[in-house]
Motif scaffolding. Structure first.
Motif, PDB file in Angstrom:
ATOM      1  N   PRO A 589       0.832  -1.219   0.000  1.00 31.92           N
ATOM      2  CA  PRO A 589       0.000   0.000   0.000  1.00 31.92           C
ATOM      3  C   PRO A 589       0.860   1.261   0.000  1.00 31.92           C
ATOM      4  N   ASP A 590       0.338   2.311  -0.610  1.00 32.55           N
ATOM      5  CA  ASP A 590       1.005   3.616  -0.590  1.00 32.55           C
ATOM      6  C   ASP A 590       0.629   4.319   0.710  1.00 32.55           C
ATOM      7  N   PRO A 591       1.581   4.732   1.534  1.00 32.05           N
ATOM      8  CA  PRO A 591       1.233   5.371   2.809  1.00 32.05           C
ATOM      9  C   PRO A 591       0.610   6.750   2.659  1.00 32.05           C
ATOM     10  N   LEU A 592       0.690   7.375   1.473  1.00 30.25           N
ATOM     11  CA  LEU A 592       0.195   8.735   1.287  1.00 30.25           C
ATOM     12  C   LEU A 592      -1.030   8.817   0.403  1.00 30.25           C
ATOM     13  N   SER A 593      -1.593   7.684  -0.011  1.00 31.53           N
ATOM     14  CA  SER A 593      -2.787   7.710  -0.860  1.00 31.53           C
ATOM     15  C   SER A 593      -3.570   6.426  -0.662  1.00 31.53           C
ATOM     16  N   ALA A 633       8.739  -4.902  -2.701  1.00 35.70           N
ATOM     17  CA  ALA A 633       8.422  -3.574  -3.237  1.00 35.70           C
ATOM     18  C   ALA A 633       8.219  -2.623  -2.074  1.00 35.70           C
ATOM     19  N   ALA A 634       8.385  -1.327  -2.356  1.00 37.59           N
ATOM     20  CA  ALA A 634       8.207  -0.306  -1.321  1.00 37.59           C
ATOM     21  C   ALA A 634       7.862   1.013  -1.979  1.00 37.59           C
ATOM     22  N   PHE A 635       6.893   1.736  -1.379  1.00 41.28           N
ATOM     23  CA  PHE A 635       6.586   3.107  -1.768  1.00 41.28           C
ATOM     24  C   PHE A 635       7.448   4.051  -0.928  1.00 41.28           C
ATOM     25  N   VAL A 636       8.196   4.927  -1.594  1.00 47.65           N
ATOM     26  CA  VAL A 636       9.035   5.898  -0.904  1.00 47.65           C
ATOM     27  C   VAL A 636       8.443   7.281  -1.135  1.00 47.65           C
ATOM     28  N   PRO A 637       8.071   8.022  -0.073  1.00 46.75           N
ATOM     29  CA  PRO A 637       7.498   9.364  -0.250  1.00 46.75           C
ATOM     30  C   PRO A 637       8.475  10.299  -0.951  1.00 46.75           C
ATOM     31  N   ARG A 638       7.946  11.123  -1.836  1.00 47.81           N
ATOM     32  CA  ARG A 638       8.773  12.096  -2.552  1.00 47.81           C
ATOM     33  C   ARG A 638       8.956  13.345  -1.695  1.00 47.81           C
ATOM     34  N   ASP A 639      10.047  14.045  -1.927  1.00 49.30           N
ATOM     35  CA  ASP A 639      10.270  15.324  -1.250  1.00 49.30           C
ATOM     36  C   ASP A 639       9.294  16.376  -1.755  1.00 49.30           C
ATOM     37  N   GLU A 640       9.031  16.358  -3.064  1.00 57.77           N
ATOM     38  CA  GLU A 640       8.059  17.258  -3.673  1.00 57.77           C
ATOM     39  C   GLU A 640       7.191  16.450  -4.618  1.00 57.77           C
ATOM     40  N   PRO A 641       5.867  16.736  -4.655  1.00 55.72           N
ATOM     41  CA  PRO A 641       4.989  15.990  -5.577  1.00 55.72           C
ATOM     42  C   PRO A 641       5.450  16.176  -7.016  1.00 55.72           C
ATOM     43  N   GLU A 642       5.373  15.088  -7.762  1.00 57.25           N
ATOM     44  CA  GLU A 642       5.806  15.132  -9.162  1.00 57.25           C
ATOM     45  C   GLU A 642       4.627  15.433 -10.063  1.00 57.25           C
ATOM     46  N   LYS A 648      -3.688   8.625 -15.428  1.00 60.41           N
ATOM     47  CA  LYS A 648      -3.449   7.255 -14.967  1.00 60.41           C
ATOM     48  C   LYS A 648      -2.127   7.114 -14.218  1.00 60.41           C
ATOM     49  N   TYR A 649      -1.304   8.187 -14.201  1.00 62.07           N
ATOM     50  CA  TYR A 649      -0.057   8.158 -13.454  1.00 62.07           C
ATOM     51  C   TYR A 649      -0.137   8.994 -12.178  1.00 62.07           C
ATOM     52  N   LEU A 650      -1.338   9.408 -11.793  1.00 65.89           N
ATOM     53  CA  LEU A 650      -1.477  10.223 -10.589  1.00 65.89           C
ATOM     54  C   LEU A 650      -1.077   9.463  -9.332  1.00 65.89           C
ATOM     55  N   TRP A 651      -1.129   8.149  -9.377  1.00 63.92           N
ATOM     56  CA  TRP A 651      -0.761   7.364  -8.196  1.00 63.92           C
ATOM     57  C   TRP A 651       0.732   7.460  -7.896  1.00 63.92           C
ATOM     58  N   LEU A 652       1.529   7.973  -8.852  1.00 64.15           N
ATOM     59  CA  LEU A 652       2.959   8.164  -8.621  1.00 64.15           C
ATOM     60  C   LEU A 652       3.299   9.589  -8.215  1.00 64.15           C
TER      61      LEU A 652
END
Length: 831
Positions: A589-593, A633-642, A648-652
């Motif tokens: 799971p993504d911790p931020l979404s 696998a692992a979701f790593v939070p970004r420093d700034e939203p991309e 369809k790529y909003l999940w990244l």
């Protein structure tokens, strides 16, 4: 409108640093291949200065341009050769060869060609050394189809081919055969070590190096011997001498710049320096950490570097003293801890050296630090049962770290649960509590209750084990007055379900529920009273992974079974919401979404599915993600939203997804295109290679017409100006012979004036209008004069507004407008 870039798999930082031999630049930068990228390190500070991406597959070779040491060639399995300005990280040219490139060699004697190793068409596991002609045509994307075969039947490894004595000959080794080809004579000599009288049966070649000034070839062998070949221009009169220190395979060889010393390395993790090719004169630099894969020398001989199998680069001075070390992602035999993200540093945390936990920075592709968990000496001997790190978990804020280590014994297995507290003063973790045998059998899963608003005294740790129970650990105040710490951890609750083995555990987002899977059943427990609330047991199959939904999907629980089912349960109705037939290996799971990533393995390929628990249809599907099996696998939070160009790529947008394959390759997904667009200021670097690239030639070279582009970010309209034609002064300066030129003091004012923008010539009518306007200045008010001045300033440069050019008024028209402004129109108000 530009189409949005497609999502592609990238071998990111953490890829093997020893994929090709590294090179030193003239100003002591180190350039090496790392996955799909070429990386430049500063030798003095160990810092990653550049990450040059543009290849679509593994980079297999890097070589400095022999005719311009500010440029770099790189080859890749994608069949292309790129020419880089590595100081700015700009790709100058791309040459498409059209075949997989397995090694790259660039020689000063070959002005317009390089040498590459390619597979032989129509034959499997057979390779050729070919010369590729690099065209000097204009443009950035060029085809290089002119290939000429130099050697046939070579090895794919780049360290088994070497060029000798300024490119006069090339030596290639494969198995027990040595080939030497002389370019001028077009003569090929073959030698075999099987005919020599040696006691050892393993004489196979492992590497080759050529003396820089003499006709001498050094070859390394699998039996640990080094052979120095001479007089090999004659097939029957050749001689060789033998050096022997290594007890196992010689993995690489390199001559010093003068050729007086020979450097060798192998599995012993020792760099050996042989002086004057003598077996009696040698020096050692031991304890380099891991087997040496490649050895590289700087052009001035002041430095050398060794690339190791554990992704470490060691910089060594000429006096054989250790200087610097650059540590990448250590690839352990088995990543039992999984991929865990440190909440403090956003670093990936996983198994490192035996018994250690490595904190790996994704941005710099370097290890931040290594934490010794087992705190025992590791003995490198096969068959020994030694303690190993198997589980890791962080608290939500990263203050606490839980680790589990185990040692497999036939009769009595050893287990230890350790709780570490982060000390702000030392900026490291300190051991707080050690619990021997927390379970009677292996611990299968472990998790903290992730609630940022809770205080430390409300933290809860849950462990699940094969002893058919799960245990709840809480912090308690230490009553011992002699204790150095105020709190410690102890067991608060033990739960079980029908004597089944506990396999997975996780907390809900608000921490109110705990889900524990017992073989084929998922149980839900109240985290306050530890009462069993409900159970889920459909469809059949042992539960492989479970996770709760987040944010708007927090009422759902998702699980994957080893029978190939992905299930989603509604916690409010306690019913199965939906299920899908999918062989899911990883559920993250993504911790931020609300998004959850599922990786499946089917038909020898891994596929990615991204979905929200409230919708049974995935929002993104990536078939054939890679041919390797993805383990973690692992979701790593970004420093700034991309910013993403497609919905369809909003999940990244807020997190980046990383994968670890069974071959220990670290992969990620990127929406960026392969070729980064060059800015107008950097396009001038892509000049013809026949011209010397110097600051003077860039400044006084061709003056091309350039148009400035609109500044869209600031929303301003920029006036477009065309650059002036070539200045006559510059032309005279460049085309006049130097011995007849006047002095520099005479040329300097002319040259400076030629660079200035000349004022527009005014017509006689405009000059007359200006004289008339000056005579009328005494009649104008000061306010009106200010308005007129403002108006004149705006009219001096035409502005573009919504695609139309404003009309410029003449001076006489402006004069008539001012007369109209001074007229009294108050009589109109009477009507």
């Amino acid at each position: 409108m530009v189409a949005p870039a497609t999502l592609r798999v990238v071998r990111c930082g953490g890829s093997t640093l020893h994929g090709a031999r590294a090179v030193f630049s003239a100003d002591s930068y180190l350039l090496c291949a790392s996955g799909d990228f070429v990386k430049m390190y500063c030798v003095a500070t160990e810092e990653t200065l550049r990450v040059m991406g543009g290849h679509g597959d593994l980079v297999t070779g890097v070589q400095l341009n022999p005719h311009n040491h500010m440029q770099l060639y790189s080859s890749s399995l994608d069949g292309s050769i790129k020419l880089w300005d590595f100081m700015d990280g700009i790709p100058i040219k791309t040459f498409t060869v059209g075949s997989k490139l397995l090694a790259l060699y660039a020689l000063a004697s070959s002005e317009d060609s390089v040498f590459v190793v390619i597979p032989k068409s129509g034959e499997r596991d057979t390779f050729q050394l070919v010369s590729v002609k690099l065209t000097k045509a204009a443009g950035q994307d060029l085809e290089a189809k002119e290939l000429s075969v130099v050697l046939d039947g070579v090895d794919a490894s780049p360290k088994r081919i070497a060029f000798g004595r300024e490119g006069e000959y090339v030596a290639s080794v494969k198995e027990v055969n040595l080939q030497v080809y002389f370019f001028k004579q077009k003569q090929l000599n073959r030698f075999s070590v099987s005919a020599t009288k040696t006691k050892s049966g393993n004489n196979q070649f492992s590497c080759v190096a050529c003396h820089p000034t003499e006709d001498c070839i050094a070859t390394g062998h699998a039996d640990g011997k080094i052979r120095l070949w001479r007089n090999f221009c004659h097939k029957k009169e050749y001689t060789f001498s033998t050096l022997h220190w290594h007890h196992d395979t010689v993995m690489d060889l390199a001559f010093s710049v003068e050729g007086t010393n020979l450097l060798s390395g192998g599995v012993e993790s020792v760099l050996v320096v042989w002086h004057n090719e003598s077996d009696c004169q040698k020096d050692f630099l031991p304890r380099l950490g891991s087997p040496i894969e490649y050895i590289s020398m700087s052009s001035d001989g002041a430095l050398c570097c060794t690339l190791h199998t554990d992704n470490r680069i060691t910089i060594i001075n000429s006096n054989l003293r250790f200087s610097k070390s650059i540590q990448g992602l250590i690839k352990s035999m088995d990543v039992k801890t999984g991929l865990v993200v440190d909440p403090r540093t956003k670093a990936l945390v996983l198994n490192g050296e035996p018994g250690h936990l490595q904190f790996y920075c994704l941005q710099s592709d370097q290890q931040l630090f290594s934490l010794d968990i087992v705190q025992r000496q590791y003995i490198h001997q096969a068959g020994l049962n030694q303690a190993d790190l198997v589980k890791v978990a962080f608290s939500a804020q990263g203050k606490w770290l839980a680790t589990v280590e185990e040692r497999e014994e036939v009769t009595d297995p050893e287990l230890q649960l350790k709780l570490w507290f982060y000390d702000e003063e030392t900026q490291s973790f300190k051991l707080n509590t050690r619990i021997n045998m927390p379970h009677e059998d292996r611990i299968t899963d472990m998790c903290f209750r992730d609630m940022d608003e809770l205080e430390d005294d409300s933290l809860i740790l849950v462990t699940a084990g094969r002893d058919r129970v799960f245990k709840v650990w809480v912090m308690v105040e230490d009553t011992d007055p002699e204790a150095q710490q105020s709190v410690s951890w102890s067991c608060d609750f033990v739960g079980s379900y029908h004597n089944y083995q506990a396999t997975n555990c996780c907390f809900s987002e608000d921490g109110s529920l705990l889900a524990v899977s017992f073989e084929e059943t998922v149980t839900l427990w109240d985290s306050v009273t530890w009462d069993l609330k409900c159970t889920f047991c459909h469809p059949p199959g042992k539960i492989r992974n479970i996770c709760f939904g987040r944010l708007t999907c927090s009422k759902y629980l998702v699980g994957a079974t080893d029978y190939g089912f992905l299930c989603c349960w509604n916690l409010l109705s306690c019913a199965l919401e939906w299920s899908a037939h999918l062989n899911v290996l990883v559920l993250q799971p993504d911790p931020l979404s609300e998004h959850i990533a599922a990786v499946s393995w089917l038909s020898k390929e891994s596929s990615l599915f991204v979905f929200k628990p409230n919708e049974p249809r995935p929002i993104y599907v990536q078939r054939n993600l890679c041919k390797e099996k993805i383990q973690l696998a692992a979701f790593v939070p970004r420093d700034e939203p991309e910013m993403t160009g497609s919905e369809k790529y909003l999940w990244l947008r807020r997190s980046q997804l990383f994968f670890l394959t069974d071959t220990q390759e670290l992969l990620t997904l990127s929406t960026k295109s392969l070729e980064e667009r060059l800015t107008p200021s950097s396009k001038q670097l892509a000049v013809e290679e026949s011209l010397p690239v110097t600051p003077f030639s860039v400044l006084l070279g061709k003056h091309r017409h350039q148009k400035s582009q609109e500044d869209a970010d600031l929303g301003k309209l920029v006036a477009r100006h065309k650059r002036a034609q070539d200045s006559p002064a510059v032309k005279e300066l460049l085309h006049t012979p130097a011995h007849v030129l006047p002095s520099a003091s005479f040329l300097c004012p002319i040259f400076i004036n030629s660079l200035l923008i000349s004022k527009e010539n005014k017509s006689a009518e405009e000059v007359a209008d200006e004289v008339e306007m000056e005579s009328e200045k005494t009649e104008d008010d000061s306010d009106e004069e200010g308005d007129v001045t403002e108006m004149e300033q705006e009219d001096t440069s035409p502005m573009e507004l919504l695609g139309e050019m404003t009309c410029k008024l003449s001076k006489s028209q402006e004069k008539e407008l001012r007369k109209i402004r001074k007229m009294d129109y108050s009589w109109i108000s009477a009507f």
